[in-house]
Design an enzyme around this catalytic site. Structure first.
Site, PDB file in Angstrom:
ATOM      1  N   PHE A 120       5.654 -36.156  -5.542  1.00  0.00           N
ATOM      2  CA  PHE A 120       4.861 -35.221  -4.749  1.00  0.00           C
ATOM      3  C   PHE A 120       4.099 -34.322  -5.724  1.00  0.00           C
ATOM      4  O   PHE A 120       4.682 -33.785  -6.661  1.00  0.00           O
ATOM      5  CB  PHE A 120       5.717 -34.401  -3.785  1.00  0.00           C
ATOM      6  CG  PHE A 120       4.860 -33.607  -2.841  1.00  0.00           C
ATOM      7  CD1 PHE A 120       4.226 -34.219  -1.771  1.00  0.00           C
ATOM      8  CD2 PHE A 120       4.615 -32.267  -3.072  1.00  0.00           C
ATOM      9  CE1 PHE A 120       3.376 -33.510  -0.932  1.00  0.00           C
ATOM     10  CE2 PHE A 120       3.756 -31.549  -2.236  1.00  0.00           C
ATOM     11  CZ  PHE A 120       3.145 -32.172  -1.161  1.00  0.00           C
ATOM     12  N   ARG A 169       2.108 -43.253   7.695  1.00  0.00           N
ATOM     13  CA  ARG A 169       3.488 -42.833   7.502  1.00  0.00           C
ATOM     14  C   ARG A 169       4.099 -42.370   8.825  1.00  0.00           C
ATOM     15  O   ARG A 169       3.501 -41.558   9.535  1.00  0.00           O
ATOM     16  CB  ARG A 169       3.473 -41.681   6.480  1.00  0.00           C
ATOM     17  CG  ARG A 169       4.811 -41.244   5.985  1.00  0.00           C
ATOM     18  CD  ARG A 169       4.658 -40.172   4.897  1.00  0.00           C
ATOM     19  NE  ARG A 169       4.246 -38.896   5.475  1.00  0.00           N
ATOM     20  CZ  ARG A 169       4.509 -37.700   4.928  1.00  0.00           C
ATOM     21  NH1 ARG A 169       5.162 -37.619   3.776  1.00  0.00           N
ATOM     22  NH2 ARG A 169       4.107 -36.593   5.511  1.00  0.00           N
ATOM     23  N   ASP A 194      14.407 -32.603  -6.079  1.00  0.00           N
ATOM     24  CA  ASP A 194      13.625 -32.076  -4.975  1.00  0.00           C
ATOM     25  C   ASP A 194      14.089 -32.792  -3.705  1.00  0.00           C
ATOM     26  O   ASP A 194      13.913 -34.008  -3.557  1.00  0.00           O
ATOM     27  CB  ASP A 194      12.133 -32.317  -5.235  1.00  0.00           C
ATOM     28  CG  ASP A 194      11.246 -31.726  -4.131  1.00  0.00           C
ATOM     29  OD1 ASP A 194      11.764 -31.462  -3.023  1.00  0.00           O
ATOM     30  OD2 ASP A 194      10.042 -31.552  -4.378  1.00  0.00           O
ATOM     31  N   TYR A 238      10.561 -26.586   6.337  1.00  0.00           N
ATOM     32  CA  TYR A 238       9.734 -26.840   7.528  1.00  0.00           C
ATOM     33  C   TYR A 238       9.680 -28.299   7.957  1.00  0.00           C
ATOM     34  O   TYR A 238       9.000 -28.621   8.923  1.00  0.00           O
ATOM     35  CB  TYR A 238       8.321 -26.273   7.361  1.00  0.00           C
ATOM     36  CG  TYR A 238       7.527 -26.722   6.155  1.00  0.00           C
ATOM     37  CD1 TYR A 238       6.886 -27.950   6.137  1.00  0.00           C
ATOM     38  CD2 TYR A 238       7.395 -25.890   5.059  1.00  0.00           C
ATOM     39  CE1 TYR A 238       6.135 -28.343   5.038  1.00  0.00           C
ATOM     40  CE2 TYR A 238       6.645 -26.273   3.942  1.00  0.00           C
ATOM     41  CZ  TYR A 238       6.018 -27.498   3.940  1.00  0.00           C
ATOM     42  OH  TYR A 238       5.281 -27.874   2.860  1.00  0.00           O
ATOM     43  N   LYS A 239      10.378 -29.173   7.235  1.00  0.00           N
ATOM     44  CA  LYS A 239      10.393 -30.574   7.634  1.00  0.00           C
ATOM     45  C   LYS A 239      11.643 -30.829   8.493  1.00  0.00           C
ATOM     46  O   LYS A 239      11.688 -30.441   9.653  1.00  0.00           O
ATOM     47  CB  LYS A 239      10.377 -31.462   6.389  1.00  0.00           C
ATOM     48  CG  LYS A 239       9.122 -31.261   5.535  1.00  0.00           C
ATOM     49  CD  LYS A 239       9.194 -32.103   4.262  1.00  0.00           C
ATOM     50  CE  LYS A 239       8.047 -31.773   3.325  1.00  0.00           C
ATOM     51  NZ  LYS A 239       6.736 -32.166   3.850  1.00  0.00           N
TER      52      LYS A 239
END
Lengths: 405, 405
Positions: A123, A364, A192, A217-218
Site C-alpha cells: 500500500f 476488488r 500493517d 475505518y475498514k
C-alpha cells in the site's frame, strides 16, 4: 443459486448481525474493506458524546467521561482481535502517522542499520512513509518482491515492513515465518494490519511481532477516516522512542514541563489531543466486531468468497482471479483483473453492487461477513455476469473517471 | 454591577449569538480557550454525515459528499480568519503533528542551519516537537526568554517558532515585528495560532509569515480533539517538503504509485485519510465564527475582560494578574496567580463557574465572546469574590487533584 444461498443463510450463526448495521436498501456492499458499514448503535452514541459529553459537560468530560483514557481504552479492546495484550495497543492519529512513529522507533533501536525493507506494490502510504525518512537521510528504502524478501534480509536491514493482507489482491503473508526470518537477520518487524485486523484472526504475540499498525475505518467499522491503532510488543515498550513526541505522549502532560519525558507505557505513542468524535464512533464498531468474533467472521468470509466464485462459475463468467485461490491464503476479499475494470465497476455500482476499482485494471470485492448474506453473493454474481454479457459497461457514462473510486 | 452588565448586554451586537450555542443551564463557561462550546447546528450536521453520508451513501461519499476535498474546503474557510488566502490553509491531523511537518520543512529550506528558536514556557507540545527532531540530530533546540529573542536570532537559526497568544498568560507577540526580525536574520517563522486564531484578527500575510498552525477545538468550536489547521505562505508552497509524506498528500493518491510525488498545492501537507466526523463538526464551528467576525469578537472580548476586572476591583478582590493589563497586548483571556489556584478553580467549578488551572499556580479564564454575556462577567466576579472571602476552597474536597484540570 438463490435457493442454495438462502439455505446457507439459514444455517449461518452470524446472519443475524446484519441487523446491527445499516445496510442501505437496494445495495450489495462489497466495499467494507475500504469503508465499513455504519453500526446502528453509532448515531445514538455519537449524539450522546456530542450533546451530553461535549455540549453539557464540556471540558469536564476529559475526566468525567474518560476522554483522556479513550485512546488506551479502545486500543485495549482492539488488542484481543490481533493477539495483543491490552496495554500493547493504543488508538491514535492515522495509519500513515503511526507508520512514521514506528519506523523511526525501529531505526533508533537498530543503530548502524538503515534499511527498511518492504515490497513493491505495498500500500503506497507504507512505502511513502519510508521515503519521508529517507529524504532526511534517516532510512534507506529497499523494495524486494515477495519471493526475494528472504535474500533481501541482510545485515543492513533495521526493519521489515509488510502489509499482512495485500490491499489489492488480499494475499496473506505468513506472519510467523517472516517475523522469524527477520529476527534471524537481526531486524525488527512492523506489520500493517489494515486489511486483516478485525477480518481474520491475527496473533501478533504468538508470532513475536515487534510492531503493528492498523486501520479503524475498514473492518472495524469506525467511520470515514476513523483513527488508527498501533501495537508495540511489551518487551519493546520501554525502548520505543518515537519522534512525534507531542504533549499527550508525555509522562505528565499536565505538568507543562519544557522537557519531554515519554509516558512509561503505550501512551508514549500519543502525540496531539485525541479526536474524541472519531474515537467514540470507532469504539462502537470495535465492540460489535469483538462480539461477533474474528474466528467466526473469517470462517464465514471464506465461505462467502468461495460461494461467490462458485456462483460466477455457474453463470459462465470467465474473469482472471488475482487473489490466491486457496481461501486460507487470502484475506476477506477477491480481486479480479480486467482491462475494463473501471467501467465494469461503475456499471455494477449503477446496479447497486458496490465494489471498487484499483488502478490500473483491478476489480476488488470485499466480503465483510458481519453484514453480508450468502444471498448477496448470488445476486452480486448474477449482476457481474449480466454486466459482462450485456457489455453495458462500454457505455460512455461508465468510462468517465471520478477523483476517488 | 448586574445592572451595568445588563445594559452592556443590551447594547452588544453579538449578544444574540449565544443562542446559536448550547450553553448549559447554570454554567458560566470561561474555558472556551480550552474547549469551545457546542454550536447548536453541530448535532444535526453530524447526524446527517453519519446517517446519510456514511450510512446510506457509504464509500461513494468520498466523491458525492465531497469528503476528499473537505480538508482544503474547511482550510479555505479558516483562511480569512487568519489573514491567509484560501489555498494556503488546510485542515489535517493535530497541532503537534502539523508542527512536526512544518518544523521539518523549514529546516530543509535552511540547509546549514539547525537551530529552532522558541521561548521557555511555550506550550509544551511546541517545544517537544523540536525535541523529537533534535533526538534524530535534525534540529537543535534553543529557548530564549521573550526579551532575549532578538539577540538569540543569529546565523544558526533556521526557524523561529512562537505561540502568538501565550496559553498561560494570553500575552501577545508582535507578529509583524518578530517576523521581520527573523527574516533579517535569515530565519523562517512558524506561528502557533492555537490561542489566537478565531479569537482575534490575525494577518499572516500582512506580516509576511512563512508558516502557521492552529487549533480547531478552542475558539473555532470544532469539538474535543477537533483536527488542526496548517498554513504555508503561497511563495513557499512549492518548496515545502514535509516528511510525513502519506498517500493523501500525494499528487495522485489513487494512482497507487510506489514513488511519492507531493501534491502541487497545500494538499501536500496531508498525510493519512482525513477524519470526516471531526472535520464536519469543525466546519460548523468555523462557519459560525466566520459569521460573527473576528474583529467584532476581539473587540467584545476586550470589553468582557476589562469589565470582569472592574467587577473584581469593585468587589474588593485582590489577586495578582499575570496577563498584560493592556487589553491590546493580550488574547481573549485573563490569568491570575494564586498559590491555591487549583483549589480555588475547583471551588468555582462546584459553583458552575468553569475556568481552568495551569500548573503550578495559575487560574485561567477565557472569554469566548460568541457565547458570553457581560452578565456572566458580573456573576463570575461575584463567585470568585465569595470563594476567596469564604475560604471555601480550603475544603479537602477541592484539594484532590484529578488527572486533567
Amino acid at each position: 443459486m438463490i435457493e442454495r444461498a438462502r439455505q446457507l443463510d439459514a444455517g449461518d450463526p452470524l446472519a443475524e448481525y446484519r441487523e446491527r448495521f445499516l445496510v442501505p436498501e437496494g445495495v450489495i456492499y462489497l466495499d467494507g474493506n475500504s469503508l465499513g458499514c455504519l453500526p446502528k448503535a453509532t448515531p445514538a452514541r455519537l449524539e450522546e458524546v456530542v450533546r451530553e459529553e461535549w455540549g453539557r459537560d464540556l471540558i469536564r468530560s476529559w475526566n468525567t467521561a474518560g476522554w483522556i483514557d479513550l485512546p488506551a481504552k479502545v486500543g485495549g479492546k482492539i488488542a484481543p482481535l490481533i493477539g495483543a495484550k491490552p496495554h500493547e495497543v493504543i488508538v491514535a492519529d492515522s495509519v500513515s502517522v503511526n507508520l512514521f512513529k514506528l519506523i523511526s522507533a525501529a531505526l533508533a533501536m537498530r543503530p548502524g542499520r538503515k534499511v527498511v525493507l518492504s515490497e513493491p506494490g505495498n500500500f503506497p502510504t507504507d512505502i511513502y512513509m519510508i521515503e519521508g525518512l529517507e529524504k532526511r537521510d534517516l532510512a534507506t528504502r529497499r523494495l524486494a518482491a515477495r519471493d526475494k524478501l528472504h535474500e533481501a534480509l541482510d545485515e543492513d536491514v533495521a526493519l521489515l515492513l509488510l502489509t499482512h493482507a495485500h490491499y489489492k489482491t488480499g494475499e496473506l503473508f505468513d506472519m510467523g515465518e517472516l517475523t522469524r526470518a527477520a529476527h534471524e537477520a537481526g531486524a525488527l518487524v512492523l506489520w500493517d494490519l489494515s486489511h486483516s485486523g478485525g477480518a481474520l484472526p491475527v496473533d501478533l504475540n504468538a508470532c513475536e511481532a515487534d510492531f503493528a499498525v492498523g486501520c479503524g475505518y475498514k473492518y472495524l467499522n469506525g467511520g470515514p477516516g476513523a483513527p488508527a491503532y498501533a501495537f508495540v510488543a511489551e518487551r519493546h515498550l520501554e525502548d520505543t522512542q518515537q519522534p512525534l513526541s507531542g504533549w499527550m505522549g508525555h509522562a505528565k502532560p499536565f505538568a507543562f514541563s519544557d522537557d519531554y519525558a515519554p509516558a512509561p507505557g503505550i501512551e508514549r505513542l500519543l502525540c496531539g489531543t485525541p479526536g474524541i468524535l472519531g474515537l467514540s464512533a470507532l469504539e462502537v464498531g470495535v465492540d460489535l466486531i469483538a462480539e461477533t468474533g474474528v474466528e467466526r467472521l473469517y470462517a464465514k468470509s471464506q465461505k462467502l468468497s468461495e460461494f461467490f466464485r462458485q456462483c460466477l462459475a455457474e453463470s459462465g463468467v470467465e474473469i482472471e482471479l488475482v487473489s490466491p485461490t486457496d481461501p486460507a491464503s487470502r484475506g476477506s476479499q477477491l480481486s479480479f483483473r480486467h482491462e475494463e475494470a473501471y467501467a465494469i465497476c461503475q456499471a455494477l455500482i449503477a446496479r447497486g453492487v458496490i465494489g471498487d476499482f484499483r488502478d490500473p485494471d483491478i476489480l476488488r470485492f470485499g466480503f465483510a461477513p458481519a453484514y453480508l448474506h450468502f444471498e448477496d453473493m448470488a445476486e452480486a454474481a448474477r449482476h457481474l455476469a449480466e454486466v459482462l454479457e450485456s457489455n453495458e459497461w462500454q457505455s460512455n457514462e461508465f468510462n468517465k473517471r471520478a477523483t476517488v473510486t
